[in-house]
Design an enzyme around this catalytic site. Structure first.
Site, short mmCIF file in Angstrom:
data_model
loop_
_atom_site.label_atom_id
_atom_site.label_comp_id
_atom_site.label_asym_id
_atom_site.label_seq_id
_atom_site.Cartn_x
_atom_site.Cartn_y
_atom_site.Cartn_z
CB CYS A 149 -0.91 -0.04 1.23
SG CYS A 149 -1.81 1.47 1.61
CD GLU A 195 -2.86 -0.55 -4.81
OE1 GLU A 195 -1.94 -0.14 -5.55
OE2 GLU A 195 -2.65 -1.16 -3.76
#
Length: 213
Positions: free
Chosen positions: A2, A105
C-alpha cells in the site's frame, strides 16, 4: 501496495468500530483528521496496545533497522513477515492497526497510470494490519511502522496484485493483544481478513499522484 490511503474521519468514528471506551486511553477528539492523501514518510495515527490498554500515537510510516543501509520500507508481505530477519521482531512484539477509509492503487491503462480509490461497500472503516518498532510513544525516527500486505484476489486483482491486509474488528483486537503469539498472529492474518468481494472502487483524478493534493 500500500502506498497511499485516506484517514479523514474522526478518531471516535474509527475507535467505536473497534473498541469501547473502557479498553482505551485515548483522549476524546471530535475533529476529523481530514487526511485525503496520506503518504509514506509522514506521521500516521497508529493504534497499539501497551499494558492491556489501547493507545493511538503518531508514528512515522516507514521502517529500516540500523543494519539495512537502504531506503526505508513501507510495506511487509504477510507471506514472509513472520520469519524474515527484518520483520520477525516487529511481527512478534510490534503489531498495530492503521485506521483508514480507503486506499489508492494505480493501474496502467493505455500507457497511462489511472488511480483508483478502493473502499468497503458498506463504507465502514478499514483496519490495516501493521507492524512496527514499539513502544510507539516517543514518535521519533527510531520507531516507525509498515503496513502488512497480502495477495489480491477476485475483482481486486484487476487493479493490483497486492492489497493491504484489512482485518475484521474481532480479528484486529486479537492482532493487537500483547499476549497473542507470533503463530496466532499468522492464523489471524489468514482467517481474519475482510473478503475481497466486500470492496468496491472507482477511478479518481490523477492529481492524487501529488501528495500536495
Amino acid at each position: 501496495m500500500c502506498g497511499r490511503f485516506t484517514q479523514y474521519n474522526t478518531r471516535e468514528e474509527y475507535l467505536s468500530w473497534l473498541a469501547d471506551e473502557s479498553e482505551r486511553d485515548i483522549p476524546y477528539d471530535p475533529e476529523p483528521l481530514g487526511r485525503y492523501n496520506v503518504a509514506p514518510g509522514t506521521k500516521v495515527l497508529l493504534l497499539n496496545e501497551r499494558d492491556n490498554i489501547l493507545h493511538l500515537d503518531p508514528v512515522v510510516w516507514s521502517y529500516a533497522p540500523a543494519w539495512w543501509g537502504k531506503q526505508p520500507l513501507i510495506n511487509a508481505r504477510v507471506e514472509t513477515a513472520a520469519t524474515s530477519r527484518m520483520f520477525k521482531p516487529l511481527w512478534t512484539h510490534g503489531r498495530a492497526i492503521v485506521f483508514a477509509d480507503a486506499w489508492y492503487e494505480w493501474k496502467n491503462e493505455g500507457g497511462t497510470k489511472q488511480p483508483y480509490l478502493i473502499y468497503r461497500d458498506d463504507r465502514h472503516p478499514l483496519l490495516f494490519a501493521a507492524i512496527g518498532h514499539p513502544p510507539f510513544e516517543r514518535g521519533d525516527e527510531h520507531e516507525g511502522f509498515v503496513i502488512v500486505t497480502a495477495a489480491a484476489d477476485k475483482g481486486l486483482i484487476d487493479i493490483h496484485d497486492r492489497r493491504p491486509l484489512t482485518l475484521t474488528p474481532s480479528a484486529a483486537r486479537r492482532w493487537l493483544r500483547q499476549e497473542t503469539t507470533s503463530q496466532e498472529a499468522e492464523e489471524i492474518a489468514r482467517e481474519g481478513s475482510v473478503p475481497a468481494d466486500e470492496f468496491t472502487w472507482h477511478a479518481v483524478s490523477r492529481a492524487v499522484g501529488n501528495v500536495k493534493n
